[in-house]
Design a protein around this motif. Structure first.
Motif, PDB file in Angstrom:
ATOM      1  N   ARG A 108       0.885  -1.189   0.111  1.00  0.00           N
ATOM      2  CA  ARG A 108      -0.074  -0.028   0.292  1.00  0.00           C
ATOM      3  C   ARG A 108       1.103   0.922   0.290  1.00  0.00           C
ATOM      4  O   ARG A 108       0.677   2.660  -0.666  1.00  0.00           O
ATOM      5  N   GLU A 109       2.199   0.907   0.769  1.00  0.00           N
ATOM      6  CA  GLU A 109       2.509   2.119   0.847  1.00  0.00           C
ATOM      7  C   GLU A 109       4.002   2.310  -0.269  1.00  0.00           C
ATOM      8  O   GLU A 109       4.896   3.393   0.172  1.00  0.00           O
ATOM      9  N   ARG A 110       3.884   1.584  -0.408  1.00  0.00           N
ATOM     10  CA  ARG A 110       4.892   1.475  -1.807  1.00  0.00           C
ATOM     11  C   ARG A 110       6.765   1.648  -1.195  1.00  0.00           C
ATOM     12  O   ARG A 110       7.355   2.889  -1.503  1.00  0.00           O
ATOM     13  N   ILE A 111       6.438   1.119   0.148  1.00  0.00           N
ATOM     14  CA  ILE A 111       7.837   0.883   0.641  1.00  0.00           C
ATOM     15  C   ILE A 111       9.043   1.063  -0.495  1.00  0.00           C
ATOM     16  O   ILE A 111      10.674   0.912   0.525  1.00  0.00           O
ATOM     17  N   LEU A 112       8.877  -0.078  -0.769  1.00  0.00           N
ATOM     18  CA  LEU A 112      10.775  -0.848  -1.466  1.00  0.00           C
ATOM     19  C   LEU A 112      10.869  -0.083  -2.661  1.00  0.00           C
ATOM     20  O   LEU A 112      12.205   0.609  -2.399  1.00  0.00           O
ATOM     21  N   GLU A 113       9.910   0.933  -3.152  1.00  0.00           N
ATOM     22  CA  GLU A 113      10.555   2.007  -4.189  1.00  0.00           C
ATOM     23  C   GLU A 113      10.846   3.124  -3.366  1.00  0.00           C
ATOM     24  O   GLU A 113      12.041   3.686  -3.881  1.00  0.00           O
ATOM     25  N   GLY A 114      10.051   3.322  -2.026  1.00  0.00           N
ATOM     26  CA  GLY A 114      10.927   5.155  -1.339  1.00  0.00           C
ATOM     27  C   GLY A 114      11.855   4.225  -0.938  1.00  0.00           C
ATOM     28  O   GLY A 114      13.042   4.931  -0.479  1.00  0.00           O
ATOM     29  N   ALA A 115      12.401   2.625  -0.334  1.00  0.00           N
ATOM     30  CA  ALA A 115      13.632   2.139   0.376  1.00  0.00           C
ATOM     31  C   ALA A 115      14.870   2.714  -1.283  1.00  0.00           C
ATOM     32  O   ALA A 115      16.356   3.052  -0.347  1.00  0.00           O
ATOM     33  N   ARG A 116      14.167   2.457  -2.092  1.00  0.00           N
ATOM     34  CA  ARG A 116      15.538   2.636  -3.429  1.00  0.00           C
ATOM     35  C   ARG A 116      16.178   3.712  -3.298  1.00  0.00           C
ATOM     36  O   ARG A 116      17.351   3.482  -4.059  1.00  0.00           O
ATOM     37  N   GLU A 117      14.943   4.259  -3.280  1.00  0.00           N
ATOM     38  CA  GLU A 117      15.328   6.034  -3.503  1.00  0.00           C
ATOM     39  C   GLU A 117      16.695   6.280  -2.262  1.00  0.00           C
ATOM     40  O   GLU A 117      16.885   6.921  -2.222  1.00  0.00           O
ATOM     41  N   LYS A 118      15.694   6.019  -1.319  1.00  0.00           N
ATOM     42  CA  LYS A 118      17.007   6.007   0.262  1.00  0.00           C
ATOM     43  C   LYS A 118      17.977   5.588   0.343  1.00  0.00           C
ATOM     44  O   LYS A 118      19.193   6.106   1.215  1.00  0.00           O
ATOM     45  N   ALA A 119      17.787   4.876  -0.302  1.00  0.00           N
ATOM     46  CA  ALA A 119      19.545   3.733  -0.272  1.00  0.00           C
ATOM     47  C   ALA A 119      20.216   4.411  -1.047  1.00  0.00           C
ATOM     48  O   ALA A 119      21.884   4.473  -0.757  1.00  0.00           O
ATOM     49  N   VAL A 120      19.582   5.151  -2.248  1.00  0.00           N
ATOM     50  CA  VAL A 120      20.982   5.620  -3.060  1.00  0.00           C
ATOM     51  C   VAL A 120      21.533   7.307  -2.597  1.00  0.00           C
ATOM     52  O   VAL A 120      22.794   7.187  -2.525  1.00  0.00           O
ATOM     53  N   TYR A 121      20.773   8.124  -1.680  1.00  0.00           N
ATOM     54  CA  TYR A 121      20.637   8.864  -0.913  1.00  0.00           C
ATOM     55  C   TYR A 121      21.615   8.541  -0.095  1.00  0.00           C
ATOM     56  O   TYR A 121      22.788   9.308   0.321  1.00  0.00           O
ATOM     57  N   LEU A 122      21.283   7.615   1.247  1.00  0.00           N
ATOM     58  CA  LEU A 122      22.445   6.968   1.886  1.00  0.00           C
ATOM     59  C   LEU A 122      24.231   6.759   1.681  1.00  0.00           C
ATOM     60  O   LEU A 122      24.642   7.191   2.446  1.00  0.00           O
ATOM     61  N   SER A 123      24.089   5.491   0.171  1.00  0.00           N
ATOM     62  CA  SER A 123      24.861   5.562   0.212  1.00  0.00           C
ATOM     63  C   SER A 123      25.867   6.475  -0.157  1.00  0.00           C
ATOM     64  O   SER A 123      27.206   6.996  -0.095  1.00  0.00           O
ATOM     65  N   GLU A 124      25.767   7.920  -1.088  1.00  0.00           N
ATOM     66  CA  GLU A 124      25.775   9.107  -0.987  1.00  0.00           C
ATOM     67  C   GLU A 124      26.227   9.344  -0.761  1.00  0.00           C
ATOM     68  O   GLU A 124      27.112  11.046  -0.179  1.00  0.00           O
ATOM     69  N   ALA A 125      26.097   9.552   1.222  1.00  0.00           N
ATOM     70  CA  ALA A 125      25.790  10.765   2.434  1.00  0.00           C
ATOM     71  C   ALA A 125      27.125  10.091   2.547  1.00  0.00           C
ATOM     72  O   ALA A 125      28.267  10.867   3.876  1.00  0.00           O
ATOM     73  N   LEU A 126      26.542   8.320   3.095  1.00  0.00           N
ATOM     74  CA  LEU A 126      27.992   8.024   3.386  1.00  0.00           C
ATOM     75  C   LEU A 126      29.841   8.010   2.399  1.00  0.00           C
ATOM     76  O   LEU A 126      31.026   8.471   3.681  1.00  0.00           O
ATOM     77  N   SER A 127      29.202   8.258   1.652  1.00  0.00           N
ATOM     78  CA  SER A 127      30.679   8.273   0.814  1.00  0.00           C
ATOM     79  C   SER A 127      30.957   9.672   1.177  1.00  0.00           C
ATOM     80  O   SER A 127      32.334   9.552   1.019  1.00  0.00           O
ATOM     81  N   ARG A 128      30.347  10.628   1.178  1.00  0.00           N
ATOM     82  CA  ARG A 128      30.872  12.067   1.277  1.00  0.00           C
ATOM     83  C   ARG A 128      31.423  11.986   2.229  1.00  0.00           C
ATOM     84  O   ARG A 128      32.547  12.888   2.907  1.00  0.00           O
ATOM     85  N   ALA A 129      30.777  11.078   3.484  1.00  0.00           N
ATOM     86  CA  ALA A 129      31.115  11.477   5.119  1.00  0.00           C
ATOM     87  C   ALA A 129      32.119  10.503   5.641  1.00  0.00           C
ATOM     88  O   ALA A 129      33.550  11.289   6.139  1.00  0.00           O
ATOM     89  N   PHE A 130      32.734   9.639   4.224  1.00  0.00           N
ATOM     90  CA  PHE A 130      33.772   8.522   5.019  1.00  0.00           C
ATOM     91  C   PHE A 130      35.009   8.834   3.861  1.00  0.00           C
ATOM     92  O   PHE A 130      35.930   7.459   3.945  1.00  0.00           O
ATOM     93  N   GLY A 131      34.174   9.115   2.424  1.00  0.00           N
ATOM     94  CA  GLY A 131      34.867   8.290   1.048  1.00  0.00           C
ATOM     95  C   GLY A 131      36.966   8.497   1.276  1.00  0.00           C
ATOM     96  O   GLY A 131      37.303   7.877   0.763  1.00  0.00           O
ATOM     97  N   ASP A 132      36.855   9.734   2.109  1.00  0.00           N
ATOM     98  CA  ASP A 132      38.204  10.269   2.073  1.00  0.00           C
ATOM     99  C   ASP A 132      39.526  10.095   3.273  1.00  0.00           C
ATOM    100  O   ASP A 132      40.094  10.077   3.288  1.00  0.00           O
ATOM    101  N   HIS A 133      38.393   9.374   4.224  1.00  0.00           N
ATOM    102  CA  HIS A 133      38.961   9.280   6.032  1.00  0.00           C
ATOM    103  C   HIS A 133      39.835   8.476   5.904  1.00  0.00           C
ATOM    104  O   HIS A 133      39.879   7.222   4.854  1.00  0.00           O
ATOM    105  N   PRO A 134      41.242   7.821   5.765  1.00  0.00           N
ATOM    106  CA  PRO A 134      42.301   7.093   5.811  1.00  0.00           C
ATOM    107  C   PRO A 134      42.258   6.200   6.313  1.00  0.00           C
ATOM    108  O   PRO A 134      42.936   5.120   6.295  1.00  0.00           O
ATOM    109  N   HIS A 135      41.116   6.316   7.128  1.00  0.00           N
ATOM    110  CA  HIS A 135      40.966   4.963   7.932  1.00  0.00           C
ATOM    111  C   HIS A 135      39.436   3.934   7.898  1.00  0.00           C
ATOM    112  O   HIS A 135      38.994   2.703   7.674  1.00  0.00           O
TER     113      HIS A 135
END
Ligand code: PLP
Length: 437
Positions: A328-355
């Protein structure tokens, strides 16, 4: 209280946080402090805590029937759940066996496949194959086909003999010296060699499709799963897909097997199936396997396997509400959009981290592997308990992060808000900085 998977002495320094209530992606302790539940409370909370639709379904069910023996008795929630899932599980899966937790559904799958081979004239096929670094639960059968020393080593003398371990694909630290770019699916070649040698004595191959969760959210390509499916077909080995952690949208599809376009012969489901409300599980199989058990009682072919709470109506009602909400709430579609959002946010935050050695993701599952040396991929000394130090810092800041060793991961409810993801990434970055600086 003797808490699970804990060295209780650690609790002298960090006593249990007493949780009073929860809503959405947050849990609140008795003092009112909020924590973002970025790990979905051990990967089971699917749609947020105290979801109104699941709560309402349970309240209605509680008024009618709380539980009834499931042998020779049935009830509408179980019938409706099997009907609903029959249209959603990978093609060919048609029979639903009910248990009450993930490990129990794995035990059920192991016994079912063993007995199937026996009753199909293949008594010699009595061993199991599994992947290195796999995890399937804590009971003796499930531990026997698990490969993580931290859980199994101590109990080895108690475990099932002769389990055959196949080198799992590890795209970060490839056992065959390859990188993602140079990968020629050498792991599948290795698996083929093991099948050539051992398939004649193997009843089933169990794996976590695409994500080896407990091993540190190790993600492998769909092609590998496809190749294993092919080998199982060729050599008459049952493929058991343990979708306990990956099922119900965690990887971006309803089931991880869908990424590879394959159907297992047996699929184990638990965790998210009730939205994380109740202990509940299913072992789903094919008509063909079911038929090998179907005969006159006197032939002794029945599957004599049960649990007191098999088919619990409350669990079934919660699961029906989950399926209804997903649709009913098309949860998977929403989750797929958030997945892109999250992985981009994490690579911005940690992509260059030396560890940070690697950031990997599939669906909303995101893992950050911390290493001492990025070049050599050498990890931190185990005694430093780096992940644990970060866990404690994150808790102080209001983030429930529960690293797997030195792998930090996000596996949030599919309904998490993007603002909450932003906040979780920020808190995680601060916790890492506090410890690693
Ligand atoms: N299989 C997998 C892939 C899991 O991740 C888990 C639990 O984390 C289990 C089985 C065991 O499930 P349970 O803890 O409900 O026994």
């Amino acid at each position: 209280i003797w808490h699970p998977c804990s060295q209780m002495k650690d609790y002298e320094e960090l006593p249990p946080i007493v949780i009073d209530r929860a809503k959405g992606s947050y849990v609140y302790d008795v003092g009112g402090k909020a924590y973002i539940d970025i790990i979905s409370s051990w990967w089971c909370n699917l749609l947020g805590h105290c979801h109104p639709a699941i709560t309402a379904a349970l309240q209605a069910q509680l008024e009618k029937l709380e539980h009834v023996i499931f042998a020779n008795f049935s009830h509408v929630p179980a019938i409706e759940l099997a009907e609903a899932l029959a249209g959603l599980v990978p093609a060919g899966l048609a029979k639903f066996h009910f248990s009450d937790n993930g490990s129990a559904s794995v035990e059920c799958a192991l016994k079912m496949s063993f007995q199937y081979q026996l009753q199909s004239g293949h008594a010699e096929k009595n061993k199991f194959m599994c992947l290195s670094e796999g995890y399937h639960g804590e009971t003796i059968g499930a531990l026997s086909v698990g490969s993580m020393d931290v859980f199994t080593k101590m109990y080895r003398p108690m475990l099932i003999d002769g389990v055959l371990r196949i080198q799992a694909p590890d795209c970060y630290r490839c056992a065959f010296g390859k990188t993602r770019e140079t990968c020629g699916c050498e792991c599948a070649v290795h698996a083929r060699g093991m099948f050539e040698k051992h398939a004649h004595e193997t009843c089933a191959f169990i794996l976590e499709p695409l994500v080896q969760g407990s091993a540190g959210m190790r993600i492998y390509p769909p092609l590998y799963l496809k190749q294993i499916r092919g080998l199982c077909d060729r050599y008459g080995v049952i493929l058991i897909a343990d979708e306990i952690a990956t099922g119900f949208g965690r990887t971006g599809k309803l089931f991880a097997c869908e990424h590879a376009g394959i159907s297992p012969d047996i699929m184990c489901l638990s965790k998210g199936i009730t939205g994380g409300y109740l202990p509940f599980s299913l072992t789903v199989t094919t008509e063909e396997i079911y038929r090998a058990f179907y005969a006159d009682y006197s032939e002794g072919r029945a599957f004599m396997h049960s649990h007191t709470y098999s088919g619990n109506p409350l669990g079934c009602s919660a699961a029906l509400a989950v399926l209804d909400t997903l649709r009913r709430e098309r949860i998977l579609e929403g989750a797929r959009e958030k997945a892109v959002y999250l992985s981009e946010a994490l690579s911005r935050a940690f992509g260059d981290h030396p560890h940070v050695g690697e950031i990997r993701h599939l669906g909303l599952i995101n893992a950050i592997e911390l290493v001492r040396d990025k070049k050599t991929k050498e990890g931190f000394a185990g005694g430093l308990r780096m992940g644990y130090q970060i866990y404690k810092k994150a808790l102080e800041k209001g983030l429930l992060l529960r690293p797997l060793g030195d792998v930090l991961y996000f596996n949030p409810p599919l309904t998490i808000e993007t603002e909450t993801l932003d906040e979780a990434v920020r808190l995680c970055r601060e916790a890492v900085a506090d410890v690693l600086s």
